[in-house]
Enzyme design. Structure first.
Site, PDB file in Angstrom:
ATOM      1  N   SER A  55     -30.267 -46.798  49.857  1.00  0.00           N
ATOM      2  CA  SER A  55     -31.314 -47.748  49.488  1.00  0.00           C
ATOM      3  C   SER A  55     -32.124 -48.152  50.731  1.00  0.00           C
ATOM      4  CB  SER A  55     -30.677 -48.975  48.845  1.00  0.00           C
ATOM      5  OG  SER A  55     -29.735 -49.526  49.742  1.00  0.00           O
ATOM      6  N   CYS A  79     -33.392 -40.592  43.123  1.00  0.00           N
ATOM      7  CA  CYS A  79     -34.442 -41.128  43.995  1.00  0.00           C
ATOM      8  C   CYS A  79     -35.784 -40.509  43.659  1.00  0.00           C
ATOM      9  CB  CYS A  79     -34.100 -40.874  45.451  1.00  0.00           C
ATOM     10  SG  CYS A  79     -34.169 -39.140  45.854  1.00  0.00           S
ATOM     11  N   GLU A 128     -18.525 -44.588  48.400  1.00  0.00           N
ATOM     12  CA  GLU A 128     -17.184 -44.975  47.955  1.00  0.00           C
ATOM     13  C   GLU A 128     -17.089 -44.982  46.430  1.00  0.00           C
ATOM     14  OE1 GLU A 128     -19.555 -46.668  49.313  1.00  0.00           O
ATOM     15  OE2 GLU A 128     -19.433 -48.833  49.009  1.00  0.00           O
ATOM     16  N   LYS A 138     -19.572 -39.531  55.688  1.00  0.00           N
ATOM     17  CA  LYS A 138     -19.098 -40.756  55.017  1.00  0.00           C
ATOM     18  C   LYS A 138     -19.825 -40.820  53.673  1.00  0.00           C
ATOM     19  CE  LYS A 138     -19.681 -44.550  53.889  1.00  0.00           C
ATOM     20  NZ  LYS A 138     -19.662 -44.908  52.431  1.00  0.00           N
ATOM     21  N   GLU A 171     -36.884 -51.511  42.957  1.00  0.00           N
ATOM     22  CA  GLU A 171     -36.298 -50.231  42.556  1.00  0.00           C
ATOM     23  C   GLU A 171     -35.127 -50.562  41.636  1.00  0.00           C
ATOM     24  OE1 GLU A 171     -33.886 -47.927  45.287  1.00  0.00           O
ATOM     25  OE2 GLU A 171     -34.644 -46.065  44.422  1.00  0.00           O
ATOM     26  N   PHE A 199     -24.368 -42.630  46.224  1.00  0.00           N
ATOM     27  CA  PHE A 199     -23.532 -42.235  45.083  1.00  0.00           C
ATOM     28  C   PHE A 199     -24.220 -41.249  44.150  1.00  0.00           C
ATOM     29  CE2 PHE A 199     -26.019 -45.462  42.813  1.00  0.00           C
ATOM     30  CZ  PHE A 199     -26.159 -44.879  41.565  1.00  0.00           C
TER      31      PHE A 199
HETATM   32  P1  NAD Z   1     -26.575 -47.650  49.180  1.00  0.00           P
HETATM   33  O1  NAD Z   1     -27.660 -47.944  50.157  1.00  0.00           O
HETATM   34  O2  NAD Z   1     -25.906 -48.780  48.513  1.00  0.00           O
HETATM   35  O3  NAD Z   1     -25.404 -46.805  49.904  1.00  0.00           O
HETATM   36  C1  NAD Z   1     -25.671 -45.641  50.626  1.00  0.00           C
HETATM   37  C2  NAD Z   1     -24.567 -45.434  51.659  1.00  0.00           C
HETATM   38  O4  NAD Z   1     -24.575 -46.516  52.580  1.00  0.00           O
HETATM   39  C3  NAD Z   1     -23.172 -45.396  51.049  1.00  0.00           C
HETATM   40  O5  NAD Z   1     -22.411 -44.422  51.722  1.00  0.00           O
HETATM   41  C4  NAD Z   1     -22.639 -46.809  51.298  1.00  0.00           C
HETATM   42  O6  NAD Z   1     -21.247 -46.846  51.447  1.00  0.00           O
HETATM   43  C5  NAD Z   1     -23.332 -47.214  52.571  1.00  0.00           C
HETATM   44  N1  NAD Z   1     -23.650 -48.636  52.628  1.00  0.00           N
HETATM   45  C6  NAD Z   1     -23.910 -49.473  51.582  1.00  0.00           C
HETATM   46  N2  NAD Z   1     -24.203 -50.699  52.023  1.00  0.00           N
HETATM   47  C7  NAD Z   1     -24.132 -50.662  53.371  1.00  0.00           C
HETATM   48  C8  NAD Z   1     -24.352 -51.624  54.403  1.00  0.00           C
HETATM   49  N3  NAD Z   1     -24.679 -52.887  54.121  1.00  0.00           N
HETATM   50  N4  NAD Z   1     -24.205 -51.244  55.684  1.00  0.00           N
HETATM   51  C9  NAD Z   1     -23.873 -49.963  55.983  1.00  0.00           C
HETATM   52  N5  NAD Z   1     -23.657 -49.018  55.051  1.00  0.00           N
HETATM   53  C10 NAD Z   1     -23.791 -49.349  53.759  1.00  0.00           C
HETATM   54  O7  NAD Z   1     -27.187 -46.625  48.117  1.00  0.00           O
HETATM   55  P2  NAD Z   1     -26.516 -46.099  46.766  1.00  0.00           P
HETATM   56  O8  NAD Z   1     -26.518 -47.205  45.770  1.00  0.00           O
HETATM   57  O9  NAD Z   1     -25.258 -45.393  47.058  1.00  0.00           O
HETATM   58  O10 NAD Z   1     -27.588 -44.986  46.338  1.00  0.00           O
HETATM   59  C11 NAD Z   1     -28.756 -45.278  45.639  1.00  0.00           C
HETATM   60  C12 NAD Z   1     -29.925 -45.453  46.578  1.00  0.00           C
HETATM   61  O11 NAD Z   1     -30.130 -44.277  47.346  1.00  0.00           O
HETATM   62  C13 NAD Z   1     -31.231 -45.667  45.828  1.00  0.00           C
HETATM   63  O12 NAD Z   1     -31.967 -46.650  46.498  1.00  0.00           O
HETATM   64  C14 NAD Z   1     -31.915 -44.318  45.918  1.00  0.00           C
HETATM   65  O13 NAD Z   1     -33.318 -44.351  45.813  1.00  0.00           O
HETATM   66  C15 NAD Z   1     -31.491 -43.874  47.274  1.00  0.00           C
HETATM   67  N6  NAD Z   1     -31.597 -42.427  47.408  1.00  0.00           N
HETATM   68  C16 NAD Z   1     -32.612 -41.943  48.179  1.00  0.00           C
HETATM   69  C17 NAD Z   1     -32.776 -40.590  48.307  1.00  0.00           C
HETATM   70  C18 NAD Z   1     -33.879 -40.036  49.148  1.00  0.00           C
HETATM   71  O14 NAD Z   1     -33.834 -38.864  49.417  1.00  0.00           O
HETATM   72  N7  NAD Z   1     -34.845 -40.819  49.579  1.00  0.00           N
HETATM   73  C19 NAD Z   1     -31.894 -39.704  47.667  1.00  0.00           C
HETATM   74  C20 NAD Z   1     -30.852 -40.228  46.904  1.00  0.00           C
HETATM   75  C21 NAD Z   1     -30.715 -41.607  46.790  1.00  0.00           C
END
Ligand code: NAD
Length: 496
Positions: A225, A280, A175, A172, A381, A148
């Site tokens: 994450s 991140c 959401e 994808k 985090e 997000f």
């Molecule tokens: P998230 O892991 O909750 O979601 C990321 C994506 O995975 C979304 O599209 C979501 O719909 C999907 N998703 C969520 N739970 C899932 C599951 N159980 N099974 C399959 N798919 C699933 O992350 P977020 O809250 O949207 O974003 C924040 C996180 O992203 C933070 O941890 C941040 O550090 C990380 N991030 C990392 C970078 C990087 O380059 N390393 C960059 C941006 C964000």
């Protein structure tokens, strides 16, 4: 407002069995409803992408570059509109949303150079009358799953390189703020990208799981994450896919005693609270090497008091709300957890004035001092506006702290000593290092990636690693025989 999938060059017209609410985080109001894709809906998108691949893989480099140039122009022209979408669903202030788009443009500009990037090697006469050359070919359908916190930039870390390399994509997005992805897909269509080359499916785990198991999906680029990144990497690779999965972070900023403390305090506040800490590459831990702790904490506190928190559309606001009420509550719970664990709550963000609707998902900037490495505010985090100061006695203790942390996304060192900075960049086990630069996000012609639990897979995102990830190499050995050279020879081919 209904937000739906984009498949085969048009908005999906089916009826979703499940949907999710989309909020304006600055008002707390539901502003949209996004369709959640079922496995069958994902199959429809993958089928459109697979069909488009049969033609797009043959599109000339000139044609692909033309689409990228046209898209770059459209994105630049309509960046203010896109920034408004981002602020309305993510909450980050408009100037920050504009900054995200600016960095995204750099990735598109990199992909405009695809004819140069895909040049292979050619060795004339590698053996007598034998030439050898290498080519890089696309993989097929690629899945991109994004978080997000950068609803435009992260998709654009991947999509331009993937399609410029001749692949087709099913994106994808998160959401929580889905509209930016549709905006980008429509812009690509306006730029002349053929139908089906870029598709967007919205949804949650169900859609992700289908992408991870679908036989026609050849590769997955994921950002999110760490627990989900690990799951995506393990599941995708088990299903035979090439996977790069970028995870979470806990970024440390080390401040040495010889640092310019005003510069360091400016950097800690900017990198800790920009985008409400939902980056991140945000700094979440300041490592104060003795004896700078007291002075640095004072300087950071003074600066926090001057931050204007509020609705990202209002002039002067520099920090917006958190993305959802649930996330805000989770982050806010760390304030009590940190205090119970014995850290000193120097600035309590719950008391910070807010220039916005009372129902928004607010939490002001928060500062903890005397944080211990065993406290949850250090180990987790938090992904919010909570900055922790850990005090250490020496440079060696600082490096040890950073290297012991399971995450390894970004880090920074603030010092006036070039030798110390050079030693740090050599010794630290982190993928991206800043020297007097708090958010060292590499320019688009390098690649972006962390170490340890911040990245699963061996390719970083965008830049040269991106081109490598989205292509497979083929080496051709070619000989045009003269009639005199013919004949049967059962020996293993020798180079002569
Ligand atoms: P998230 O892991 O909750 O979601 C990321 C994506 O995975 C979304 O599209 C979501 O719909 C999907 N998703 C969520 N739970 C899932 C599951 N159980 N099974 C399959 N798919 C699933 O992350 P977020 O809250 O949207 O974003 C924040 C996180 O992203 C933070 O941890 C941040 O550090 C990380 N991030 C990392 C970078 C990087 O380059 N390393 C960059 C941006 C964000």
């Amino acid at each position: 407002m209904r937000i739906t999938h984009w498949i085969g060059g048009k908005a999906w017209t089916g009826l979703a069995q499940r949907t999710g609410d989309v909020y304006d985080p600055a008002t707390g109001q539901v502003t949209g409803r996004v369709d959640f894709a079922s496995a069958a809906d994902v199959d429809e998108a993958v089928a459109a992408a697979a069909e488009a691949f049969t033609r797009w893989r043959h599109a000339s480099l000139a044609q692909r570059a033309n689409v990228m140039f046209a898209f770059r122009e459209l994105l630049h022209k309509r960046r203010t509109e896109l920034a408004e979408f981002i602020t309305a669903e993510h909450g980050k202030v408009l100037s920050d949303a504009a900054g995200e788009i600016q960095r995204a443009l750099e990735s598109v500009e990199f992909a405009c150079g695809i004819p140069q990037l895909l040049k292979g090697g050619f060795s004339e006469n590698a053996s007598t009358k034998v030439d050898v050359y290498s080519i890089q070919q696309p993989l097929g359908v690629v899945g991109v799953i994004s978080p997000f916190n950068f609803p435009a930039m992260v998709p654009l870390w991947f999509v331009p390189n993937a399609i410029a390399c001749g692949n087709t994509v099913v994106l994808k997005p998160s959401e929580k703020d889905p509209s930016a992805a549709n905006f980008l897909a429509e812009l690509f269509a306006d730029a002349g990208l053929p139908d089906g080359v870029l598709n967007v499916v919205h949804g949650d785990k169900e859609a992700v799981d289908r992408l991870l198991e679908h036989r026609s999906v050849r590769a997955i680029s994921f950002v999110g994450s760490t627990p989900v990144a690990r799951y995506v990497y393990e599941t995708g690779t088990r299903n035979g896919k090439r996977v790069q999965a970028l995870g979470g972070a806990k970024n440390h900023m080390v401040v040495l005693p010889d640092a310019d403390l005003d510069l360091a305090a400016d950097a800690a506040v900017s990198a800790g609270f920009g985008s409400a800490g939902e980056r991140c590459m945000a700094i979440s831990v300041v490592v104060a090497v003795d004896p700078v702790g007291d002075e640095l904490v004072n300087k950071i506190s003074e600066r926090i008091a001057g931050l204007r928190v509020g609705d990202g559309r209002r002039p002067g606001c520099v920090m917006g709300p958190l993305v959802t009420g649930a996330h805000r509550d989770k982050v806010r719970a760390y304030l009590d957890a940190g205090r119970s664990a014995g850290a000193k709550l120097v600035v309590d963000g719950r008391g910070h004035p807010v220039d916005g609707d009372h129902a928004g998902f607010w939490l002001g900037p928060t500062l903890f001092d005397h944080v211990g490495a065993d406290m949850s505010i250090y180990t987790d985090e938090i992904f919010g506006p909570v900055l922790s100061v850990v005090r250490v006695p020496s440079y060696d203790a600082a490096v040890d702290l950073v290297n012991t942390n399971p995450y390894g996304n970004g880090t920074a060192i603030f010092t006036s000593d070039g030798g110390a900075a050079r030693r740090y960049q050599n010794e630290v086990e982190v993928g991206m290092v800043g020297v007097n630069v708090p958010i060292p996000v590499p320019v688009s012609y390098y690649s972006f990636g962390g170490w340890k639990d911040s990245l699963f897979g061996d390719s970083h995102a965008y830049g040269p690693h991106g081109v490598h990830f989205y292509t497979r190499a083929k080496v051709v050995t070619s000989r045009w025989l003269d009639p005199a050279d013919r004949g049967v020879n059962l020996g293993f081919p020798q180079n002569t």
